[in-house]
Design a protein around this motif. Structure first.
Motif, PDB file in Angstrom:
ATOM      1  N   ALA A   1       0.825  -1.217   0.000  1.00  0.00           N
ATOM      2  CA  ALA A   1       0.000   0.000   0.000  1.00  0.00           C
ATOM      3  C   ALA A   1       0.851   1.256   0.000  1.00  0.00           C
ATOM      4  O   ALA A   1       0.514   2.258  -0.648  1.00  0.00           O
ATOM      5  CB  ALA A   1      -0.932  -0.007   1.215  1.00  0.00           C
ATOM      6  N   ASN A   2       1.976   1.225   0.722  1.00  0.00           N
ATOM      7  CA  ASN A   2       2.830   2.414   0.815  1.00  0.00           C
ATOM      8  C   ASN A   2       3.393   2.824  -0.539  1.00  0.00           C
ATOM      9  O   ASN A   2       3.677   3.997  -0.771  1.00  0.00           O
ATOM     10  CB  ASN A   2       3.974   2.151   1.802  1.00  0.00           C
TER      11      ASN A   2
ATOM     12  N   ASP B   1      -0.602  -3.794  -8.605  1.00  0.00           N
ATOM     13  CA  ASP B   1      -0.710  -4.794  -7.549  1.00  0.00           C
ATOM     14  C   ASP B   1      -2.183  -5.100  -7.308  1.00  0.00           C
ATOM     15  O   ASP B   1      -3.066  -4.339  -7.719  1.00  0.00           O
ATOM     16  CB  ASP B   1      -0.065  -4.312  -6.251  1.00  0.00           C
ATOM     17  N   VAL B   2      -2.414  -6.232  -6.662  1.00  0.00           N
ATOM     18  CA  VAL B   2      -3.776  -6.692  -6.391  1.00  0.00           C
ATOM     19  C   VAL B   2      -4.018  -6.696  -4.882  1.00  0.00           C
ATOM     20  O   VAL B   2      -3.156  -7.137  -4.113  1.00  0.00           O
ATOM     21  CB  VAL B   2      -3.992  -8.108  -6.968  1.00  0.00           C
TER      22      VAL B   2
ATOM     23  N   ALA C   1      -4.428   6.937  -3.654  1.00  0.00           N
ATOM     24  CA  ALA C   1      -4.386   5.862  -2.659  1.00  0.00           C
ATOM     25  C   ALA C   1      -3.643   6.305  -1.414  1.00  0.00           C
ATOM     26  O   ALA C   1      -2.727   7.132  -1.474  1.00  0.00           O
ATOM     27  CB  ALA C   1      -3.709   4.628  -3.261  1.00  0.00           C
ATOM     28  N   GLN C   2      -4.056   5.740  -0.302  1.00  0.00           N
ATOM     29  CA  GLN C   2      -3.382   6.037   0.969  1.00  0.00           C
ATOM     30  C   GLN C   2      -3.461   4.814   1.862  1.00  0.00           C
ATOM     31  O   GLN C   2      -4.538   4.245   2.070  1.00  0.00           O
ATOM     32  CB  GLN C   2      -4.049   7.236   1.655  1.00  0.00           C
ATOM     33  N   ALA C   3      -2.319   4.394   2.387  1.00  0.00           N
ATOM     34  CA  ALA C   3      -2.313   3.294   3.355  1.00  0.00           C
ATOM     35  C   ALA C   3      -3.015   3.771   4.620  1.00  0.00           C
ATOM     36  O   ALA C   3      -2.819   4.908   5.055  1.00  0.00           O
ATOM     37  CB  ALA C   3      -0.878   2.876   3.670  1.00  0.00           C
TER      38      ALA C   3
ATOM     39  N   THR D   1      -6.704  -2.580   3.933  1.00  0.00           N
ATOM     40  CA  THR D   1      -5.460  -1.897   4.301  1.00  0.00           C
ATOM     41  C   THR D   1      -5.258  -0.589   3.535  1.00  0.00           C
ATOM     42  O   THR D   1      -4.356   0.176   3.858  1.00  0.00           O
ATOM     43  CB  THR D   1      -4.246  -2.802   4.024  1.00  0.00           C
ATOM     44  N   VAL D   2      -6.077  -0.343   2.523  1.00  0.00           N
ATOM     45  CA  VAL D   2      -5.904   0.825   1.649  1.00  0.00           C
ATOM     46  C   VAL D   2      -7.217   1.584   1.537  1.00  0.00           C
ATOM     47  O   VAL D   2      -8.290   0.979   1.436  1.00  0.00           O
ATOM     48  CB  VAL D   2      -5.453   0.404   0.228  1.00  0.00           C
TER      49      VAL D   2
END
Length: 717
Positions: A8-9, A48-49, A81-83, A105-106
């Motif tokens: 996520a980062n 990514d998935v 997106a943000q973790a 997580t995201v």
């Protein structure tokens, strides 16, 4: 999950393409929240998935959301997106753990929607239509406050509840009314089951119909851990009845825990899960055991024993998550619980009859209205009683262990006393009298044991430099004393409610000895204003800068403090404030210049406690730093010279702005080895300035920053 957190980062910052299947949705304040599953996120050459993400998008950006963003459809978005981060400060709500319990997580802040494809799933669509229909009927048949409570009780949706109403229920210890529980399912699913049985249906037919209804109702109310626990347990009950087997509550509870935790392991950390499972375990475990050991027969005795056991088990959980205990909660529950079934029937009838005729729906909701008025009246009366809501803070594991040992010992002693027979004046104490005496003793021990879970004095001194976004907020604790230096933010709009109050409650603080305002800019006082306006925490003494006396903002602060029953003082150079063994010395207050510039009259405070010396500089600029140094070099400047010479920790001025922390000022602080910079991540001011950080590090000073990294704790034994 750990892989997703790491991945996520990599997608933070900049725009990303997101594609996934809609798994759930809700609308609040014109913002649509979507849960997407089987998600692919792409940013530049990275793809990514993720199993599941949460996406927020304005309703105006999704005009056809009811059809095009239905559950089951695949949708594509452009967004950022943000973790999901954890709690940044003590006491704050931990969003990371909350979303981890949902497998997320995201989070994505959607900016553009590119349409959707595929077919909607009919079953979730039906559930959603039923929920919306129920909500519309309740809105037509009830007043706003009654509607909010009915929606919470029957639909598992608390978003319509006013903040004050929710807080009243929580502080009174009756907030469980707002959660879907086994009682709801017993009334709804169990009622259908019994009706079908009386109509001649067999166990299989009635059970299948009841099971379908119960599962649908659990999903309709949001599928929370407590709701699905109740669903699984009632299904176990019907299966046992159908198979002619004995139903064991603890076995069903264990099965429910295994099923839910296998699916989402992080559910175990959620307060709702712990309270729901803890309450059932207390009833079927310690509660039943106590009934048997004391040979309780009367209904009131059994009810009192079970209620006490529930309180004993749940109190540490409540304090761990909410930091407070409703002292009169048990008594209020005795007075309200008999009316809960009536309240639920009133709401259900309002939905059923209101779907046909609004007048009939209003008539059905009328009974519930008067019950809710009664609840409100009870809670308001309890509010005025001493010790209404005890703020005890978050207990340590050691405290919980001691508390658990004391309560287990009390239960064992009372049970042994019944087995060995208790004599008074040579005669055996009758069973009923012993039961009454035993329950009274257990109640007394329980209330006494709350002191074992109470706030612990700080050893030495603690300085908590809170992560308040773009602003300043420092909490000093020593022994039983607490001082707040500033408390504001220009980026966090609910700082007082979401950060300062929870942090203080986490340490069991209901009264601050002192609150010191370095200067009156909003990024230093916004949260403090909230505490004063809403009387969330009492402040013994409010200390304001002498340079701002007469200005509107300081007069407002002074008026709020007076209305709260506290004292206000204006601090000037040379003043010393004390709290226990802590001394706070004002070594500069900007005298001698135009005081209309708030930054210019920032208080410079040195905190001294034994070997601990920390310098707080507000938002002073280079000009004020030079005037302070000049004062230290003049005759009579020993106060400034001494404190500058022994300060070991520096709270860097003005969030690390390039207009402060000049070379000559840092050179005058030879003992400083640690510097703290408080600022908001990604702020538009460019704080902290690179040259300031470089100057600090060149002098061998360790730089510690908030900036979204979390609260900085500095301790001295």
């Amino acid at each position: 999950m750990d892989r997703e957190e790491t991945a996520a980062n990599a997608f933070e910052g900049g725009q990303t393409m997101v594609m996934g299947r809609v798994a759930g949705r809700s609308l609040k304040e014109e913002r649509l929240t979507l849960e997407l599953c089987g998600v692919q996120i792409q940013k530049a050459d990275k793809t990514d998935v993720f199993g599941k993400v949460v996406l927020y998008i304005s309703q105006k950006d999704a005009p056809r959301w009811e059809e095009e963003l239905a559950v089951g459809k695949k949708a594509r978005f452009l967004g950022r997106a943000q973790a999901i981060k954890g709690a940044l400060n003590p006491g704050e709500f931990d969003f990371k753990n909350y979303y981890r319990s949902k497998g997320i997580t995201v989070k994505i802040y959607g900016e553009k929607w590119f349409g959707s494809e595929g077919e909607a799933y009919p079953y979730p669509a039906l559930i959603e239509r039923v929920r919306e229909h129920c909500r519309r009927v309740l809105k037509q048949c009830c007043g706003p406050e009654d509607q909010a409570v009915f929606e919470a009780m029957l639909l598992g949706d608390t978003k319509e509840m006013e903040k004050e109403q929710r807080k009243l229920y929580q502080n009174s210890g009756i907030a469980h009314l707002l959660a879907v529980s086994g009682q709801h399912l017993a009334i709804i699913g169990g009622g259908i089951y019994l009706i079908l049985r009386r109509l001649g249906f067999g166990f299989a037919g009635a059970g299948a119909a009841g099971a379908g209804l119960v599962i649908s109702y659990g999903l309709l109310t949001g599928g929370s851990g407590s709701a699905m626990r109740a669903v699984i347990m009632i299904l176990c009950l019907w299966l046992a009845m159908g198979a002619g087997r004995t139903y064991d509550t603890l076995s069903a509870l264990g099965l429910a825990a295994v099923v839910l935790l296998l699916r989402e392991p992080y559910l175990i950390f959620q307060s709702g899960f712990q309270l729901s499972f803890g309450a059932v375990w207390a009833i079927a475990g310690p509660g039943k055991w106590l009934e048997e050991q004391l040979e309780l027969t009367a209904g009131w005795q059994k009810g009192a024993a079970v209620s006490l056991c529930v309180q004993i088990v749940l109190t540490p959980v409540m304090l761990w998550h909410y930091f407070q205990y409703p002292l009169y909660g048990m008594a209020l529950n005795v007075l309200i619980l008999p009316f809960v079934p009536l309240l639920m029937y009133s709401g259900l009838l309002a939905i059923g009859t209101g779907s046909v005729n609004v007048f009939l729906g209003k008539a059905a909701a009328g009974a519930g209205h008067y019950i809710l008025m009664y609840y409100d009246w009870l809670c308001r009366r309890a509010e005025g009683l001493p010790g209404y809501c005890l703020v005890l803070g978050k207990p340590s594991w050691g405290q919980i262990a001691v508390y658990g040992g004391v309560m287990a010992g009390a239960l064992w002693c009372l049970a042994r006393g019944r087995q060995k027979n208790v004599f008074r004046g040579g005669k055996q104490l009758p069973g009923k009298r012993y039961a009454f005496l035993a329950l009274a003793v257990l109640l007394a021990v329980f209330f006494w044991s709350l002191s074992l879970l109470g706030p612990q004095p700080a050893g030495g001194i603690q300085a908590l430099c809170l992560d308040v976004g773009q602003g300043d907020g420092i909490l000093l604790r020593t022994g039983c004393h607490s001082i707040l230096i500033d408390g504001g933010s220009s980026s966090e709009k609910k700082l007082g409610e979401m950060t300062l109050e929870p942090c203080l409650k986490r340490f069991g603080i209901t009264t601050l000895d002192m609150a010191i305002v370095s200067h009156g800019d909003n990024d230093h006082i916004s949260g403090l204003m909230c505490l004063l306006e809403e009387k969330r925490v009492r402040i013994g003494t409010l200390a304001l800068p002498i340079g701002g006396r007469g200005q509107e903002i300081y007069e407002k602060l002074e008026g709020l403090q007076k209305g709260a029953g506290g004292k206000t003082i204006y601090v000037k150079t040379g003043d010393i404030l004390r709290a226990g063994g802590l001394e706070l010395t004002c070594i500069f207050s900007g005298e001698g210049k135009n005081m209309t510039d708030r930054n210019a009259h920032s208080l410079v405070i040195c905190a001294d406690f034994e070997g601990f010396h920390m310098l707080f500089t507000g938002d002073m600029g280079i000009e004020e730093e030079k005037r302070l140094l000049k004062r230290a070099g003049e005759e009579g400047g020993e106060l400034q010279k001494t404190h500058l010479a022994h300060a070991a920790i520096l709270k860097v001025a003005h969030h690390g702005s390039g207009g402060s922390s000049c070379d000559s000022f840092l050179k005058a602080l030879p003992q400083v080895k640690t510097a703290v910079i408080s600022y908001g991540a990604g702020n538009s001011y460019g704080h902290p300035a690179a040259e300031v950080v470089k100057r600090l590090k060149t002098r061998g000073i360790r730089v510690m920053e908030t900036g979204g990294k979390g609260c900085i704790l500095i301790e001295s034994p």
